[in-house]
Design a protein around this motif. Structure first.
Motif, PDB file in Angstrom:
ATOM      1  N   UNK A 118      33.913  41.901  44.382  1.00  0.00           N
ATOM      2  CA  UNK A 118      33.575  43.129  43.655  1.00  0.00           C
ATOM      3  C   UNK A 118      34.820  43.765  43.043  1.00  0.00           C
ATOM      4  N   UNK A 119      35.901  43.806  43.784  1.00  0.00           N
ATOM      5  CA  UNK A 119      37.135  44.429  43.295  1.00  0.00           C
ATOM      6  C   UNK A 119      37.722  43.665  42.111  1.00  0.00           C
ATOM      7  N   UNK A 120      37.451  42.376  42.025  1.00  0.00           N
ATOM      8  CA  UNK A 120      38.008  41.562  40.940  1.00  0.00           C
ATOM      9  C   UNK A 120      37.122  41.490  39.714  1.00  0.00           C
ATOM     10  N   UNK A 121      35.953  42.121  39.765  1.00  0.00           N
ATOM     11  CA  UNK A 121      35.078  42.129  38.588  1.00  0.00           C
ATOM     12  C   UNK A 121      35.679  43.008  37.493  1.00  0.00           C
ATOM     13  N   UNK A 122      35.478  42.623  36.225  1.00  0.00           N
ATOM     14  CA  UNK A 122      35.907  43.509  35.141  1.00  0.00           C
ATOM     15  C   UNK A 122      35.084  44.802  35.150  1.00  0.00           C
ATOM     16  N   UNK A 123      35.649  45.860  34.623  1.00  0.00           N
ATOM     17  CA  UNK A 123      34.986  47.162  34.679  1.00  0.00           C
ATOM     18  C   UNK A 123      33.652  47.205  33.943  1.00  0.00           C
ATOM     19  N   UNK A 124      33.449  46.332  32.968  1.00  0.00           N
ATOM     20  CA  UNK A 124      32.212  46.391  32.181  1.00  0.00           C
ATOM     21  C   UNK A 124      31.067  45.644  32.864  1.00  0.00           C
ATOM     22  N   UNK A 183      32.435  53.164  33.027  1.00  0.00           N
ATOM     23  CA  UNK A 183      33.461  52.134  33.141  1.00  0.00           C
ATOM     24  C   UNK A 183      34.689  52.649  33.886  1.00  0.00           C
ATOM     25  N   UNK A 184      35.079  53.900  33.622  1.00  0.00           N
ATOM     26  CA  UNK A 184      36.212  54.480  34.345  1.00  0.00           C
ATOM     27  C   UNK A 184      35.926  54.578  35.840  1.00  0.00           C
ATOM     28  N   UNK A 185      34.708  55.040  36.178  1.00  0.00           N
ATOM     29  CA  UNK A 185      34.334  55.137  37.599  1.00  0.00           C
ATOM     30  C   UNK A 185      34.348  53.764  38.261  1.00  0.00           C
ATOM     31  N   UNK A 186      33.810  52.761  37.555  1.00  0.00           N
ATOM     32  CA  UNK A 186      33.801  51.406  38.124  1.00  0.00           C
ATOM     33  C   UNK A 186      35.218  50.913  38.372  1.00  0.00           C
ATOM     34  N   UNK A 187      36.089  51.074  37.401  1.00  0.00           N
ATOM     35  CA  UNK A 187      37.471  50.617  37.561  1.00  0.00           C
ATOM     36  C   UNK A 187      38.143  51.322  38.737  1.00  0.00           C
ATOM     37  N   UNK A 188      37.958  52.630  38.827  1.00  0.00           N
ATOM     38  CA  UNK A 188      38.580  53.411  39.905  1.00  0.00           C
ATOM     39  C   UNK A 188      38.036  53.003  41.267  1.00  0.00           C
ATOM     40  N   UNK A 189      36.727  52.907  41.384  1.00  0.00           N
ATOM     41  CA  UNK A 189      36.153  52.601  42.694  1.00  0.00           C
ATOM     42  C   UNK A 189      36.419  51.155  43.098  1.00  0.00           C
ATOM     43  N   UNK A 190      36.522  50.255  42.139  1.00  0.00           N
ATOM     44  CA  UNK A 190      36.865  48.871  42.485  1.00  0.00           C
ATOM     45  C   UNK A 190      38.298  48.779  42.980  1.00  0.00           C
TER      46      UNK A 190
END
Length: 86
Positions: free
Chosen positions: A78-84, A47-54
């Motif tokens: 993609x950038x506006x998707x929630x991290x989960x 989840x942290x990686x997703x948030x950072x890369x988004x």
């Protein structure tokens, strides 16, 4: 007149490259599900990686987006998707 963007973090080219690599590492590829994450710690790190890369995806320019096969609209989705969400 276009405002110049000021970067206070790492080199922009380096962060763009890490954003591109991060997309693959963050599980944003087809066929990857939450069950692939494993333990709660691995899920949290994912989840942290997703948030950072988004966040990084949101700052890529049109040229970098074309390099990875995305247009501005797809990158914004993609950038506006929630991290989960994968």
């Amino acid at each position: 007149m276009r405002r110049r963007q000021v970067f206070t973090g790492p080199c922009p080219a380096r962060s763009e490259a890490s954003a591109l690599w991060g997309l693959a590492a963050a599980g944003m590829l087809p066929g990857r599900s939450m069950s692939d994450a494993g333990s709660p710690r691995q899920t949290f790190e994912l989840w942290l990686r997703r948030a950072r890369t988004r966040r990084q995806l949101g700052v890529l320019g049109d040229r970098e987006l074309r390099d990875v096969g995305l247009d501005r609209a797809a990158a914004a989705r993609e950038a506006n998707k929630p991290f989960w969400m994968a």
